[in-house]
Scaffold this active site. Sequence first.
Site: not given
Ligand code: T46
Length: 138
Positions: A52
Site C-alpha cells: 500500500h
Molecule cells: C506500513 C507497513 C510497514 C492498526 O489498527 N493500527 C496501526 O497502526 C496499523 C499499522 C495497523 N492496524 C491494523 C489494520 C489492519 O487490520 O492492523 C492490521 C494489519 O495492518 P496492515 O495490513 O496495514 O499491516 P502491514 O504490515 O501490511 O502494513 C503496516 C502499515 O499499515 C503500513 O503503513 O507502511 O506496516
Amino acid sequence: MSVADARILELKPIVDARGHLCVIEGAQQVPFEIKRVYYLYDVPTNSTRGGHAHRKLHQMLIAVSGRFDVVLDDGRERRRVSLSRPDQGLLIPTMLWRELERFSYNGICLVLASEHYDEADYFREYEAFQREALANRR
Ligand code: T46
C-alpha cells in the site's frame, strides 16, 4: 514523489563497554513529530507485508533485529532497499508504494509514524495509487 526521495538516515549510536544505544527524538533525528510507533515481528520469511501507499503519512523503518527488504514503487520505477542495521532508518515520504519481504527469522521492523492510524490515508489498490501518483507528477 519518486523512489529516490526515500532515504537512509544514519543514527549515531552512543557506544560504551556496555553496548550500543540509539536515540530517536521527534523532529530531531527524524524530520517529523512521532505520533505512533508499531513493530512487525515473527514475520514468516515467505510472507509480504505492506502492499500500500499513504497520502499524508511519513514513516521511518528500522531493522532493530535481523533483516528484511523494502521494495518501493513510485508508480513508474521500483527500488529495493535492504535493511539490516539498527543504526539506520529508512525514511519513506508520502505517495510511495511499499512492500516488505524476505524477513530473516529474527527480523523485527520498528516503524515511527508521523500520523495516528487512519485507514482513509491508505491506497490499498495499486492501480488507484498509480493513477494518482502519475497525475501528481505531470
Ligand atoms: C506500513 C507497513 C510497514 C492498526 O489498527 N493500527 C496501526 O497502526 C496499523 C499499522 C495497523 N492496524 C491494523 C489494520 C489492519 O487490520 O492492523 C492490521 C494489519 O495492518 P496492515 O495490513 O496495514 O499491516 P502491514 O504490515 O501490511 O502494513 C503496516 C502499515 O499499515 C503500513 O503503513 O507502511 O506496516
